[in-house]
Design a protein around this motif. Structure first.
Motif, PDB file in Angstrom:
ATOM      1  N   SER A  46      72.691  39.934   5.227  1.00  0.00           N
ATOM      2  CA  SER A  46      72.873  38.785   4.336  1.00  0.00           C
ATOM      3  C   SER A  46      71.983  38.859   3.096  1.00  0.00           C
ATOM      4  O   SER A  46      72.414  38.483   2.005  1.00  0.00           O
ATOM      5  CB  SER A  46      72.644  37.484   5.087  1.00  0.00           C
ATOM      6  OG  SER A  46      71.317  37.413   5.554  1.00  0.00           O
ATOM      7  N   SER A  47      70.759  39.348   3.250  1.00  0.00           N
ATOM      8  CA  SER A  47      69.889  39.441   2.060  1.00  0.00           C
ATOM      9  C   SER A  47      70.426  40.473   1.075  1.00  0.00           C
ATOM     10  O   SER A  47      70.366  40.265  -0.139  1.00  0.00           O
ATOM     11  CB  SER A  47      68.454  39.784   2.464  1.00  0.00           C
ATOM     12  OG  SER A  47      68.382  41.062   3.050  1.00  0.00           O
ATOM     13  N   TYR A  48      70.990  41.577   1.593  1.00  0.00           N
ATOM     14  CA  TYR A  48      71.561  42.590   0.704  1.00  0.00           C
ATOM     15  C   TYR A  48      72.765  42.032  -0.058  1.00  0.00           C
ATOM     16  O   TYR A  48      72.915  42.247  -1.260  1.00  0.00           O
ATOM     17  CB  TYR A  48      72.003  43.826   1.484  1.00  0.00           C
ATOM     18  CG  TYR A  48      70.920  44.466   2.296  1.00  0.00           C
ATOM     19  CD1 TYR A  48      69.749  44.920   1.708  1.00  0.00           C
ATOM     20  CD2 TYR A  48      71.056  44.625   3.664  1.00  0.00           C
ATOM     21  CE1 TYR A  48      68.751  45.511   2.446  1.00  0.00           C
ATOM     22  CE2 TYR A  48      70.059  45.220   4.418  1.00  0.00           C
ATOM     23  CZ  TYR A  48      68.910  45.658   3.805  1.00  0.00           C
ATOM     24  OH  TYR A  48      67.933  46.238   4.544  1.00  0.00           O
ATOM     25  N   MET A  49      73.624  41.335   0.656  1.00  0.00           N
ATOM     26  CA  MET A  49      74.824  40.789   0.017  1.00  0.00           C
ATOM     27  C   MET A  49      74.485  39.693  -0.986  1.00  0.00           C
ATOM     28  O   MET A  49      75.089  39.621  -2.057  1.00  0.00           O
ATOM     29  CB  MET A  49      75.787  40.232   1.064  1.00  0.00           C
ATOM     30  CG  MET A  49      76.716  41.258   1.666  1.00  0.00           C
ATOM     31  SD  MET A  49      77.574  42.277   0.478  1.00  0.00           S
ATOM     32  CE  MET A  49      78.673  41.118  -0.276  1.00  0.00           C
ATOM     33  N   PHE A  80      69.301  48.119  -3.160  1.00  0.00           N
ATOM     34  CA  PHE A  80      68.300  49.129  -2.839  1.00  0.00           C
ATOM     35  C   PHE A  80      66.898  48.518  -2.777  1.00  0.00           C
ATOM     36  O   PHE A  80      66.106  48.848  -1.889  1.00  0.00           O
ATOM     37  CB  PHE A  80      68.348  50.263  -3.862  1.00  0.00           C
ATOM     38  CG  PHE A  80      67.332  51.340  -3.625  1.00  0.00           C
ATOM     39  CD1 PHE A  80      67.482  52.221  -2.570  1.00  0.00           C
ATOM     40  CD2 PHE A  80      66.237  51.468  -4.454  1.00  0.00           C
ATOM     41  CE1 PHE A  80      66.549  53.209  -2.339  1.00  0.00           C
ATOM     42  CE2 PHE A  80      65.294  52.452  -4.237  1.00  0.00           C
ATOM     43  CZ  PHE A  80      65.445  53.335  -3.172  1.00  0.00           C
ATOM     44  N   LEU A  81      66.591  47.630  -3.715  1.00  0.00           N
ATOM     45  CA  LEU A  81      65.294  46.947  -3.670  1.00  0.00           C
ATOM     46  C   LEU A  81      65.136  46.141  -2.383  1.00  0.00           C
ATOM     47  O   LEU A  81      64.070  46.138  -1.772  1.00  0.00           O
ATOM     48  CB  LEU A  81      65.138  46.015  -4.877  1.00  0.00           C
ATOM     49  CG  LEU A  81      64.652  46.617  -6.169  1.00  0.00           C
ATOM     50  CD1 LEU A  81      64.661  45.571  -7.272  1.00  0.00           C
ATOM     51  CD2 LEU A  81      63.271  47.194  -6.013  1.00  0.00           C
ATOM     52  N   ALA A  82      66.192  45.465  -1.989  1.00  0.00           N
ATOM     53  CA  ALA A  82      66.141  44.693  -0.748  1.00  0.00           C
ATOM     54  C   ALA A  82      65.940  45.612   0.452  1.00  0.00           C
ATOM     55  O   ALA A  82      65.165  45.308   1.362  1.00  0.00           O
ATOM     56  CB  ALA A  82      67.411  43.868  -0.588  1.00  0.00           C
ATOM     57  N   TYR A  83      66.604  46.764   0.455  1.00  0.00           N
ATOM     58  CA  TYR A  83      66.481  47.721   1.554  1.00  0.00           C
ATOM     59  C   TYR A  83      65.058  48.282   1.634  1.00  0.00           C
ATOM     60  O   TYR A  83      64.448  48.327   2.707  1.00  0.00           O
ATOM     61  CB  TYR A  83      67.501  48.851   1.393  1.00  0.00           C
ATOM     62  CG  TYR A  83      67.329  49.944   2.407  1.00  0.00           C
ATOM     63  CD1 TYR A  83      67.753  49.766   3.716  1.00  0.00           C
ATOM     64  CD2 TYR A  83      66.735  51.159   2.058  1.00  0.00           C
ATOM     65  CE1 TYR A  83      67.586  50.759   4.656  1.00  0.00           C
ATOM     66  CE2 TYR A  83      66.570  52.161   2.991  1.00  0.00           C
ATOM     67  CZ  TYR A  83      66.989  51.963   4.287  1.00  0.00           C
ATOM     68  OH  TYR A  83      66.813  52.953   5.212  1.00  0.00           O
TER      69      TYR A  83
END
Length: 113
Positions: free
Chosen positions: A27-30, A71-74
């Protein structure tokens, strides 16, 4: 200018119609990718109103911003640091700035009539 708005409306309608669930872990990535995409859409609308719209810049910014934000979230998840806050701040700020410029454009156009 009509094409970006039409695409946005079509995406919103399809999002409500199609039964697609995102797992909670993604959910944070999306959310970051959607925010980055909305920033690109509002930037495209703004540049279209200013007469400086370039399809190549729009497409590369749309996908580039979404991928960079995800990518930053990952990386932030792997490091245990909420790096996605930087993307939220940057894209959120630009989103509201572009919206303010679009709003002023239409208000000036309406008040001149």
């Amino acid at each position: 200018m009509l094409l970006p708005l039409l695409g946005l409306m079509l995406g919103i309608i399809l999002g409500f119609i199609l039964p697609f669930n995102i797992p909670l872990i993604y959910s944070s990535y999306m959310s970051i990718a959607v925010l980055a995409a909305l920033d690109s859409v509002f930037g495209g609308i703004r540049s279209s109103l200013e007469g400086a719209f370039d399809t190549n810049i729009f497409i590369s910014g749309f996908f580039g911003n979404a991928i960079l934000a995800a990518f930053l979230a990952y990386v932030g998840d792997r490091l245990g640091v909420p790096l996605y806050y930087a993307a939220i701040f940057a894209f959120g700020t630009r989103l509201f700035q572009n919206f303010a410029i679009i709003r002023r454009y239409f208000l000036k156009k309406i008040t001149k009539k």
